[in-house]
Design a protein around this motif. Structure first.
Motif, mmCIF file in Angstrom:
data_model
loop_
_atom_site.group_PDB
_atom_site.id
_atom_site.type_symbol
_atom_site.label_atom_id
_atom_site.label_comp_id
_atom_site.label_asym_id
_atom_site.label_seq_id
_atom_site.Cartn_x
_atom_site.Cartn_y
_atom_site.Cartn_z
ATOM 1 N N TYR A 55 32.206 35.367 -3.192
ATOM 2 C CA TYR A 55 33.098 34.609 -2.317
ATOM 3 C C TYR A 55 34.443 34.442 -3.016
ATOM 4 N N ASP A 56 35.510 34.341 -2.212
ATOM 5 C CA ASP A 56 36.799 34.038 -2.822
ATOM 6 C C ASP A 56 36.929 32.532 -3.004
ATOM 7 N N LEU A 57 38.083 32.057 -3.443
ATOM 8 C CA LEU A 57 38.253 30.634 -3.733
ATOM 9 C C LEU A 57 38.208 29.769 -2.483
ATOM 10 N N ASN A 58 38.337 30.375 -1.315
ATOM 11 C CA ASN A 58 38.210 29.639 -0.052
ATOM 12 C C ASN A 58 36.808 29.739 0.525
ATOM 13 N N LEU A 59 35.891 30.305 -0.275
ATOM 14 C CA LEU A 59 34.488 30.513 0.103
ATOM 15 C C LEU A 59 34.333 31.498 1.256
ATOM 16 N N ALA A 60 35.327 32.353 1.440
ATOM 17 C CA ALA A 60 35.190 33.464 2.386
ATOM 18 C C ALA A 60 34.418 34.586 1.703
ATOM 19 N N THR A 61 33.528 35.233 2.423
ATOM 20 C CA THR A 61 32.682 36.276 1.854
ATOM 21 C C THR A 61 33.499 37.483 1.388
ATOM 22 N N VAL A 62 33.168 37.948 0.186
ATOM 23 C CA VAL A 62 33.724 39.195 -0.341
ATOM 24 C C VAL A 62 32.586 40.214 -0.351
ATOM 25 N N TYR A 63 32.760 41.314 0.339
ATOM 26 C CA TYR A 63 31.709 42.325 0.446
ATOM 27 C C TYR A 63 31.303 42.791 -0.949
ATOM 28 N N PRO A 119 0.824 -1.221 0.000
ATOM 29 C CA PRO A 119 0.000 0.000 0.000
ATOM 30 C C PRO A 119 0.853 1.265 0.000
ATOM 31 N N GLU A 120 2.037 1.167 0.592
ATOM 32 C CA GLU A 120 2.983 2.290 0.582
ATOM 33 C C GLU A 120 4.376 1.748 0.854
ATOM 34 N N PHE A 121 5.390 2.484 0.413
ATOM 35 C CA PHE A 121 6.763 2.071 0.661
ATOM 36 C C PHE A 121 7.690 3.275 0.546
ATOM 37 N N LYS A 122 8.917 3.100 1.059
ATOM 38 C CA LYS A 122 9.922 4.152 1.023
ATOM 39 C C LYS A 122 11.191 3.624 0.370
ATOM 40 N N LEU A 123 11.898 4.510 -0.340
ATOM 41 C CA LEU A 123 13.184 4.187 -0.933
ATOM 42 C C LEU A 123 14.237 5.137 -0.372
ATOM 43 N N GLN A 124 15.459 4.622 -0.212
ATOM 44 C CA GLN A 124 16.547 5.419 0.342
ATOM 45 C C GLN A 124 17.554 5.788 -0.755
ATOM 46 N N PHE A 125 18.080 6.993 -0.654
ATOM 47 C CA PHE A 125 19.057 7.464 -1.637
ATOM 48 C C PHE A 125 20.035 8.389 -0.925
ATOM 49 N N GLU A 126 21.309 8.311 -1.288
ATOM 50 C CA GLU A 126 22.328 9.146 -0.653
ATOM 51 C C GLU A 126 23.297 9.658 -1.708
ATOM 52 N N VAL A 127 23.739 10.895 -1.546
ATOM 53 C CA VAL A 127 24.684 11.475 -2.492
ATOM 54 C C VAL A 127 25.631 12.407 -1.742
ATOM 55 N N ASN A 128 26.873 12.437 -2.177
ATOM 56 C CA ASN A 128 27.862 13.367 -1.625
ATOM 57 C C ASN A 128 27.994 14.556 -2.564
ATOM 58 N N MET A 129 27.962 15.740 -1.988
ATOM 59 C CA MET A 129 28.085 16.978 -2.752
ATOM 60 C C MET A 129 29.443 17.605 -2.459
ATOM 61 N N ALA A 130 30.340 17.552 -3.426
ATOM 62 C CA ALA A 130 31.683 18.086 -3.231
ATOM 63 C C ALA A 130 31.646 19.603 -3.146
ATOM 64 N N ALA A 131 32.447 20.171 -2.258
ATOM 65 C CA ALA A 131 32.567 21.620 -2.182
ATOM 66 C C ALA A 131 33.136 22.135 -3.501
ATOM 67 N N PRO A 132 32.601 23.244 -4.039
ATOM 68 C CA PRO A 132 33.053 23.731 -5.352
ATOM 69 C C PRO A 132 34.529 24.088 -5.393
ATOM 70 N N ASN A 133 35.107 24.374 -4.227
ATOM 71 C CA ASN A 133 36.524 24.721 -4.187
ATOM 72 C C ASN A 133 37.403 23.552 -3.729
ATOM 73 N N ALA A 134 36.795 22.365 -3.585
ATOM 74 C CA ALA A 134 37.556 21.200 -3.104
ATOM 75 C C ALA A 134 37.011 19.914 -3.720
ATOM 76 N N LYS A 135 36.868 19.919 -5.047
ATOM 77 C CA LYS A 135 36.302 18.757 -5.720
ATOM 78 C C LYS A 135 37.218 17.541 -5.655
ATOM 79 N N ASP A 136 38.505 17.762 -5.373
ATOM 80 C CA ASP A 136 39.457 16.665 -5.261
ATOM 81 C C ASP A 136 39.663 16.239 -3.804
ATOM 82 N N LYS A 137 38.796 16.740 -2.906
ATOM 83 C CA LYS A 137 38.918 16.405 -1.486
ATOM 84 C C LYS A 137 37.582 15.861 -0.980
#
Length: 264
Positions: A219-227, A35-53
């Motif tokens: 933001y700069d490349l370290n994701l620090a806010t730039v006014y 009558p009803e069911f649930k499915l599970q899904f998971e994903v990792n979102m890489a930081a835009p400035n650290a795609k290799d980390k």
């Protein structure tokens, strides 16, 4: 099994960004005529400035809710709960997003909303009319039953993204297709990597749409806010700028409802 219904639901999953990995589980669950069911899904979102980390990636987990019609053999994808575990932060952020006829907030858009950014969507109002508006979760305001409040900004808010982009000195803006790609990306709520000019010097960083103040966040490349007021502006004729109306949009409540689990 209703094969047409199965194919329809599979297309819904792909459109919303869940891909095809859930297809076998979906087919198996429907085959059991639950009558009803649930499915599970998971994903990792890489930081835009650290795609290799990968250790710096955010993790977002989804629980998808399906139910069977009481009168037919049709199944419906009703909603999903998204739970964001941001890298380095102790608490998760949870929000439920409702699906209307296979349409709704996508996987990437849900991540961007839970990350505090605004997303531009076409929605259906309670009147039945369609409208385009910006949506943003108020992560400072949470109802135990309904979840985070959804701020909605319509045409009367006076924010024009394309015109706002044109205000700033972005060295790459004249490259073929660059502006169109940038605007589409920002409407999805993404942090988009660009070059911009500050005090006459070009620097690399990221930008996002800021609906509250009708501008862009930098933001700069370290994701620090730039006014943003420190970023160089182009000389644009006033008539080409979006109206600077300082008033809240008066909008009918959209059909996009939200609910949340406990914040841990």
């Amino acid at each position: 099994m209703n094969e047409n219904n199965l194919e329809y639901l599979q297309n819904n999953l792909k459109y919303l960004g869940f891909g095809e990995s859930l297809y076998p589980q979906l087919k198996e669950a429907i085959g059991k005529e639950l009558p009803e069911f649930k499915l599970q899904f998971e994903v990792n979102m890489a930081a835009p400035n650290a795609k290799d980390k990968p250790e710096l990636a955010d993790t977002i987990r989804y629980e998808l809710d399906f139910s069977k019609s009481k009168d037919t053999d049709m199944y419906f994808f009703n909603k999903y709960n998204a739970s964001l575990q941001a890298a380095g932060k102790p608490n998760t952020l949870d929000q439920t997003f409702y699906i209307n006829k296979g349409k709704g907030v996508t996987v990437k858009e849900s991540y961007n909303l839970l990350s505090g950014r605004a997303v531009n969507k076409d929605v259906v109002l309670k009147s039945g009319e369609k409208a385009n508006m910006w949506l943003k979760l108020d992560l400072a305001e949470r109802d135990p039953e309904k979840g985070y409040a959804v701020k909605k900004y319509g045409e009367n808010h006076g924010f024009n993204l394309a015109s706002t982009v044109d205000r700033f000195v972005l060295p790459e803006i004249d490259k073929p297709g660059f502006k169109d790609q940038l605007v589409k990306s920002l409407k999805r709520g993404n942090l988009h990597e660009v070059s911009f000019s500050k005090d006459g010097k070009e620097m690399k960083g990221f930008i996002a749409a800021n609906l509250q103040f009708k501008t862009l966040d930098f933001y700069d490349l370290n994701l620090a806010t730039v006014y943003s007021k420190a970023v160089d502006l182009k000389e644009v004729p006033a008539k080409t700028l979006a109206p600077a109306e300082n008033k809240e949009a008066v909008i009918e409540e959209a059909s996009l409802e939200t609910k949340t689990g406990r914040r841990r």
